[in-house]
Design an enzyme around this catalytic site. Structure first.
Site, short mmCIF file in Angstrom:
data_model
loop_
_atom_site.label_atom_id
_atom_site.label_comp_id
_atom_site.label_asym_id
_atom_site.label_seq_id
_atom_site.Cartn_x
_atom_site.Cartn_y
_atom_site.Cartn_z
N ILE A 1 0.79 -1.14 -0.16
CA ILE A 1 0.06 0.03 0.09
C ILE A 1 0.75 1.23 0.08
CG2 ILE A 1 -1.59 1.25 1.26
CD1 ILE A 1 -3.00 -1.48 2.30
N ALA B 1 -4.89 2.74 8.14
CA ALA B 1 -4.30 1.38 8.40
C ALA B 1 -4.88 0.69 9.43
CB ALA B 1 -2.67 1.49 8.58
N ASP C 1 -9.32 7.14 9.17
CA ASP C 1 -10.39 6.27 8.54
C ASP C 1 -10.77 5.00 9.55
OD1 ASP C 1 -12.16 5.12 6.40
OD2 ASP C 1 -10.74 3.82 6.27
N GLU D 1 -14.49 1.24 17.12
CA GLU D 1 -15.35 1.67 16.25
C GLU D 1 -16.83 1.00 16.27
OE1 GLU D 1 -13.27 -0.03 12.75
OE2 GLU D 1 -11.61 1.58 12.72
N HIS E 1 -14.12 3.93 8.30
CA HIS E 1 -13.46 2.84 8.01
C HIS E 1 -13.73 2.32 6.56
CE1 HIS E 1 -11.18 -0.98 9.84
NE2 HIS E 1 -10.83 -0.63 8.63
N LEU E 2 -13.46 3.16 5.81
CA LEU E 2 -13.74 2.94 4.26
C LEU E 2 -12.74 2.37 3.26
CD1 LEU E 2 -15.94 6.22 3.56
CD2 LEU E 2 -16.60 3.87 4.09
N ALA F 1 -11.64 -0.46 2.42
CA ALA F 1 -11.98 -1.37 1.35
C ALA F 1 -13.34 -1.36 0.81
CB ALA F 1 -11.88 -2.95 2.05
#
Length: 530
Positions: A152, A231, A256, A261, A279-280, A282
């Site tokens: 990444i 990450a 993110d 969460e 948490h986008l 993926a």
């Protein structure tokens, strides 16, 4: 002939169904409906899930025919891998499905911070024309610091070079040759923090990396700098980040991922200089489709009895039963080896297999060793298919050596490596007795005999009286219980190596305190990931 039942517990792309093909009886269930899931899984040979379905011990025990659990994505927090392995059930995921999506989201956060896009949108949507309030900064000729130059990180480097940014990185496991190939300048973490205008972090979450960006690191950054984390939640100390953002220590942050969460009640959410997403990383159509197709292919391989490259526990397949117990041992030795070799980039690795086991096909053991080496040092999920690629990307030369003779043990597995500073590191292990107990029998040339446990401490120092009393007192006062201990030395008055097994993780500050107290030149903790 009855077809194997494949249970799909969450909505997956049509391409996933197509990739499974006509050889299976495909059934659907709502994985969040617990009674329905437990009933449907009874006859299933495979189950495909995303993140909402919890495949725990109860589900696994309810499925006597289950051979494979497939997670259409990267994370495996909702799958009980240990129970699955004990039950002989293979667990697979899609480790590369979201790397492009995560890299692009990172770039999106950087652009949003640089140009205040979310805040400007919100103001204009509220009827306010506030051009002067949202004067931004160009990326052109700025410095982007990438912490963790895995796949990444490399994708981000390539994309931001198109903005004519200077790209620097910190990654102790990447060689200068690999960085040069990517057009990236390697720096120490302190240098990166001081020089970067934008920082993005792409490290795995381990005891060493949790909170690795805290008050001292944030204070070392430019007051005009921005930091991004897509990450893992917890890599950045959220309390320290909030204080730095409120005080103006740094200019802003893009997040993110979070420690909890959803991050309900987090004070970070109300700050004007923070851009947040739920948490986008993926969450793209392409990533979801890649993940579905990947795990569908893995299910086909698993139910066909073949070795599955993306298996995270390598249960089943065509591996000889005599070889299979050596796989988790080599993975654990790899984790110990990576701890020993963290001081300098790794240049070469020899994976050695000695003894009776060499009569069988041991090719999978090379993959197990590499998987262990990279498990806690890269941000992406490590599998048997990408571990060799990770070594290749980092310019690490890997050899596999087999020797029929093993004078002291029936089987010995070793990993030996050379670091860029000329240091040689090694660790060896064996399996003992009818229970195949995993033991470490050598570290850096010192002969030891230590059962592998969840928490290991390795110390090297000048052999002299009173050392054990010093570290025993420090660990005792910190309520760290020593479960086992062995001391090895090669000569009287020379250096000694102590290996301890302890019942709980040891705080980094305590390790540093002990290091100073005994003047150790090696002091590390290895927390073994199953």
């Amino acid at each position: 002939m009855t077809k194997p039942i494949v249970l799909i517990a969450e909505e997956l792309s049509p391409a996933t169904i197509d990739a499974l093909g006509p050889d299976f009886d495909i059934r659907m269930v709502d994985g969040t409906d617990r009674p329905a899931l437990l009933d449907a899984v009874k006859a299933a040979s495979a189950i495909l899930v995303r993140s909402a379905t919890k495949v725990d011990a109860e589900v696994i025990s309810a499925a006597p025919s289950l051979k494979v659990i497939a997670r259409a994505g990267v994370g495996l927090d909702n799958v009980d891998i240990k129970t699955a392995t004990s039950a002989g059930v293979m667990v697979v995921n899609a480790p590369t499905s979201n790397i492009v999506s995560a890299a692009e989201l990172t770039v999106g956060h950087i652009l949003s911070l640089a140009r205040h896009i979310p805040a400007a949108h919100a103001a204009l949507a509220d009827g306010k024309w506030k051009r002067s309030a949202y004067t931004g900064t160009e990326l052109f000729e700025k410095t982007i610091g990438i912490i963790g130059l895995g796949r990444i990180g490399a994708l981000i480097a390539a994309r931001l070079q198109a903005f004519d940014m200077r790209v620097v990185a910190y990654d102790p496991y990447v060689t200068s040759a690999r960085a040069q190939q990517l057009g990236v300048q390697l720096l120490s973490l302190d240098e990166l923090l001081a020089e970067s205008d934008f920082i993005t972090i792409h490290m795995p979450k381990t005891p060493e990396t949790t909170g690795m960006i805290s008050t001292p690191q944030l204070q070392a950054m430019k007051k005009t700098a921005y930091i991004v984390n897509v990450a893992r939640g917890g890599l950045i100390d959220e309390d320290a980040l909030h204080a730095a953002l409120v005080s103006g220590e740094i200019a802003g942050a893009g997040l993110d991922v979070f420690v909890n969460e959803p991050p309900t009640g987090s004070p970070l959410l109300s700050l004007p200089n923070v851009v947040v997403t739920p948490h986008l990383g993926a969450s793209t159509d392409e990533a979801q489709e890649k993940a579905g197709i990947s795990v569908a292919n893995s299910v086909r391989l698993a139910l066909g009895g073949d070795l599955v490259p993306d298996a995270v526990n390598v249960a089943g397949g065509v591996i000889d039963p005599y070889v299979r117990p050596a796989i988790p041992l080599f993975e654990k030795l790899g984790q110990v080896f990576s701890g020993l070799s963290h001081s300098s980039p790794l240049m070469s690795v020899d994976v050695e297999v000695r003894g009776e086991i060499t009569k069988y096909d041991t090719s999978v053991l090379r993959l197990a060793a590499l998987k262990g080496i990279f498990t806690n040092v890269v941000s992406e999920s490590v599998s048997y298919v990408n571990a060799p690629l990770l070594a290749e990307q980092r310019g690490i030369d890997v050899r596999t050596l087999t020797f029929e003779e093993s004078p002291e043990y029936r089987t010995v597995l070793s990993i030996r490596g050379a670091l860029s500073d000329g240091t040689q590191v090694s660790v060896s292990g064996t399996l003992v007795g009818t229970k195949q107990t995993e033991k470490i029998v050598e570290i850096n040339g010192y002969e030891v005999d230590v059962p592998i446990d969840a928490h290991l401490i390795v110390m090297q120092y000048i052999d002299r009286p009173g050392i054990v009393a010093i570290y025993g007192k420090e660990f005792g006062e910190a309520q760290i219980n020593i479960a086992g201990m062995q001391i090895a030395r090669q000569e009287l008055g020379g250096k000694a190596l102590s290996v301890l097994t302890v019942d709980s993780p040891v705080p980094h500050a305590l390790l540093e305190k002990v290091r100073t107290a005994i003047d150790a030149d090696v002091m590390l903790e290895v927390d073994i990931t199953e």
